[in-house]
Structure formats: structure tokens, C-alpha cells
Design a protein around this motif. Structure first.
Motif, short mmCIF file in Angstrom:
data_model
loop_
_atom_site.label_atom_id
_atom_site.label_comp_id
_atom_site.label_asym_id
_atom_site.label_seq_id
_atom_site.Cartn_x
_atom_site.Cartn_y
_atom_site.Cartn_z
N SER A 194 0.97 -1.26 0.10
CA SER A 194 0.07 0.00 -0.15
C SER A 194 0.72 1.22 -0.28
O SER A 194 0.59 2.31 -0.85
N LEU A 195 1.90 1.19 0.92
CA LEU A 195 2.72 2.35 0.86
C LEU A 195 3.51 2.68 -0.76
O LEU A 195 3.48 3.82 -1.14
N GLY A 196 4.13 1.47 -1.14
CA GLY A 196 4.55 1.76 -2.43
C GLY A 196 3.54 2.09 -3.51
O GLY A 196 3.89 3.02 -4.40
N ARG A 197 2.32 1.57 -3.66
CA ARG A 197 1.49 2.19 -4.44
C ARG A 197 1.17 3.53 -4.41
O ARG A 197 1.07 4.16 -5.33
N ALA A 198 0.97 4.07 -3.09
CA ALA A 198 0.70 5.51 -2.90
C ALA A 198 1.89 6.46 -3.56
O ALA A 198 1.60 7.38 -3.91
N MET A 199 3.01 5.88 -3.31
CA MET A 199 4.22 6.57 -3.65
C MET A 199 4.20 6.76 -4.97
O MET A 199 4.54 7.70 -5.88
N GLU A 200 4.04 5.59 -5.71
CA GLU A 200 4.11 5.32 -7.27
C GLU A 200 3.07 6.30 -7.95
O GLU A 200 3.21 6.85 -8.85
N SER A 201 1.97 6.40 -7.22
CA SER A 201 0.75 7.26 -7.78
C SER A 201 1.19 8.55 -7.86
O SER A 201 0.68 9.50 -8.58
N VAL A 202 1.97 9.19 -6.77
CA VAL A 202 2.59 10.50 -6.56
C VAL A 202 3.93 10.73 -7.68
O VAL A 202 3.64 11.76 -8.40
N TRP A 203 4.67 9.79 -7.71
CA TRP A 203 5.74 10.03 -8.54
C TRP A 203 5.91 9.44 -9.87
O TRP A 203 6.60 10.12 -10.49
N GLY A 204 5.24 8.47 -9.96
CA GLY A 204 5.28 7.98 -11.35
C GLY A 204 5.93 6.51 -11.17
O GLY A 204 6.81 6.43 -10.20
N THR A 205 5.71 5.79 -12.08
CA THR A 205 6.30 4.26 -12.25
C THR A 205 7.87 4.52 -12.22
O THR A 205 8.62 3.87 -11.59
N PHE A 206 8.54 5.39 -13.12
CA PHE A 206 9.78 5.49 -13.44
C PHE A 206 10.61 5.82 -12.11
O PHE A 206 11.71 5.27 -11.80
N ARG A 207 10.20 7.02 -11.32
CA ARG A 207 10.71 7.63 -10.39
C ARG A 207 10.69 6.31 -8.97
O ARG A 207 11.94 6.29 -8.44
N PHE A 208 9.63 5.88 -8.76
CA PHE A 208 9.49 4.85 -7.91
C PHE A 208 10.49 3.62 -7.98
O PHE A 208 11.10 3.17 -7.25
N ASN A 209 10.53 3.11 -9.22
CA ASN A 209 11.57 2.01 -9.62
C ASN A 209 12.96 2.56 -9.41
O ASN A 209 13.66 1.85 -8.82
N LEU A 210 13.32 3.75 -9.67
CA LEU A 210 14.42 4.30 -9.67
C LEU A 210 14.89 4.16 -8.17
O LEU A 210 16.16 4.05 -7.75
N PHE A 211 13.98 4.95 -7.38
CA PHE A 211 14.21 5.00 -5.95
C PHE A 211 14.52 3.54 -5.29
O PHE A 211 15.50 3.31 -4.37
N TYR A 212 13.56 2.66 -5.51
CA TYR A 212 13.89 1.01 -5.15
C TYR A 212 15.18 0.67 -5.55
O TYR A 212 15.93 -0.02 -4.55
N LEU A 213 15.42 0.93 -6.64
CA LEU A 213 16.59 0.17 -7.36
C LEU A 213 17.77 0.96 -6.64
O LEU A 213 18.99 0.26 -6.29
N THR A 214 17.86 2.16 -6.36
CA THR A 214 19.02 2.66 -5.84
C THR A 214 19.43 2.36 -4.47
O THR A 214 20.28 2.05 -4.14
N GLY A 215 18.18 2.09 -3.43
CA GLY A 215 18.36 1.37 -2.32
C GLY A 215 19.08 0.00 -2.44
O GLY A 215 20.13 -0.11 -1.65
N ILE A 216 18.66 -0.61 -3.42
CA ILE A 216 19.20 -1.84 -3.52
C ILE A 216 20.82 -2.15 -3.79
O ILE A 216 21.70 -2.59 -3.31
N VAL A 217 21.05 -0.94 -4.85
CA VAL A 217 22.52 -0.90 -5.38
C VAL A 217 23.36 -0.59 -4.27
O VAL A 217 24.68 -0.72 -4.28
#
Length: 231
Positions: free
Chosen positions: A89-112
Motif C-alpha cells: 500500500s505504501l509503495g502504490r501510494a508513492m508510485e501514484s504520486v511519483w510515477g512508475t519510473f521514479r519509484f522504480n529508480l528509488f527502490y533500485l537505488t536502495g538495492i544498489v
């Protein structure tokens, strides 16, 4: 720096629909399947294959760099389901505000960031701090949203967020290299929000802090009396 952040925001907005939509849905389903398999298989073979292991990665098991976010483990399946639903639910709320690309980049940055740090200094990357960065980000964007503690007591998101930051602070007193791991793991949060991390505080706190800062930066100058010549 402001100009660079502005360009980054424009780039993310222009590409907001690119990437993997509903990323948290796939991660939550994958984590639920892995948690269920761990319950029916006491040896946890699948879990141990997906978890972060520096030595195994150095011997060619590269997939571990990206599969450990699925390794959410709890002995209670109901608690696991509720937690995964919450983070979805948290991720979906953030993705709806940021958009798919920015949310994906945010999560991938944490992993890297965690991958690089753990491969250099050792330790084991896990999903705990990824989920913490997700919650801190949500609390920064929606600080007044409420969660039910024990499913009964309403608590605002910023309160939980400050408690998480307190845990990170105490983690700094651990032996090296584990003491710096929380900061590295939350690097995506600080990178993507910058000075906006202060939004996690209640508005009244921020206003009072700004007033205090302005008073300290611009103290009232003392009035020097003017004496007329010959008086």
C-alpha cells in the motif's frame, strides 16, 4: 544543486510511465510465496538460495544481488501477510504520486547502495532497511496519515518515522562496518528527498525551527545613540 534536482524531477516526470508498474505488487507476491515455502520446508533451501551472500556472489551467484528483497522472513504467516500488504500500500501510494519510473529508480537505488557497501566491506544486505526507506519516504510525503498500533491505537506516520530514525541513530554505535550500514541503506531516501526530509516533522515544529533559525541568523542590532556635536 537546486538546478540539478529540478532537472532530475523534470526527467522523471517526462518518463513517469516507464519502468515496471506495480513493482511492490510483484515484490509482495514474491515475498509471500518465499515465506510460505519457508514454512513448509524447514531447511529453507529456497530462502538460502535467494538471500544475500557475499561469498556466493563472488563465486558467480549474481542473482543474489537482486533477489534478497524477496527474503522477508517471519515465523508468523499472518503477520507476514499484514506487513507485506502494508508495504504494498505504501509503495502504490508513492508510485501514484511519483510515477512508475521514479519509484522504480528509488527502490533500485536502495538495492544498489546496499550491494556496493556489503560487497566492499562485508555484512549482509536485507530487506529490513529497504522497507524502512519506503516507510520513511511515505511518512515524509504524508506525515499526518495514520496507522493503527495493535489495530486499535491511531498513530501518525511521522511518529513511527522518528522512531525508525532513532533506531538508525543507535545503530551508529555498532562495530564497523555494521554501524554505517543503516545510513548507506537509507541513502536512497536522503538522495531522493534532500532537504525535504524535514517535511517528516509536524508543521508546527518546522515553523518554530524556522523562527528560531531566523532569530539566530539575524539578531536584532543594538541601537547606538547619536550625540550631536557640541551637545
Amino acid at each position: 544543486m537546486k538546478d540539478l534536482r529540478h532537472r532530475f524531477n523534470r526527467f522523471c516526470f517526462a518518463n513517469r510511465n516507464k519502468g515496471i508498474p506495480n513493482l511492490m505488487l510483484y515484490l509482495s507476491i514474491g515475498s509471500a510465496i518465499l515465506a510460505f515455502m519457508s514454512q513448509i520446508d524447514p531447511s529453507n533451501v529456497l530462502y538460502r538460495v535467494f538471500m544475500f551472500d557475499r561469498n556466493a556472489i563472488l563465486h558467480g551467484q549474481i542473482w543474489r544481488l537482486f533477489t534478497y528483497p524477496l527474503c522477508y522472513f517471519s515465523s508468523n504467516l499472518l503477520f507476514t501477510a499484514i506487513t507485506l500488504l502494508c508495504y504494498y500500500s505504501l509503495g502504490r501510494a508513492m508510485e501514484s504520486v511519483w510515477g512508475t519510473f521514479r519509484f522504480n529508480l528509488f527502490y533500485l537505488t536502495g538495492i544498489v547502495l546496499m550491494d556496493v557497501y556489503c560487497m566492499i566491506f562485508g555484512g549482509r544486505a536485507d530487506v529490513y532497511y529497504l522497507n524502512m526507506s519506503l516507510f520513511l519516504s511515505y511518512a515524509t510525503m504524508f506525515p499526518d496519515s495514520q496507522f493503527l498500533l495493535f489495530f486499535i491505537i491511531p498513530v501518525k506516520a511521522w511518529i513511527f518515522a522518528l522512531l525508525d530514525l532513532l533506531v538508525v541513530f543507535f545503530g551508529l554505535f555498532s562495530p564497523f562496518p555494521y554501524n554505517l550500514f543503516p545510513l548507506i541503506a537509507l541513502g536512497n531516501y536522503f538522495l531522493f528527498f534532500g532537504s525535504d526530509v524535514l517535511n517528516i516533522l509536524p508543521m508546527s515544529w518546522r515553523v518554530n525551527a524556522q523562527r528560531t533559525f531566523r532569530k539566530a541568523a539575524h539578531p536584532k542590532s543594538k541601537t547606538i545613540p547619536f550625540n550631536k556635536a557640541g551637545s
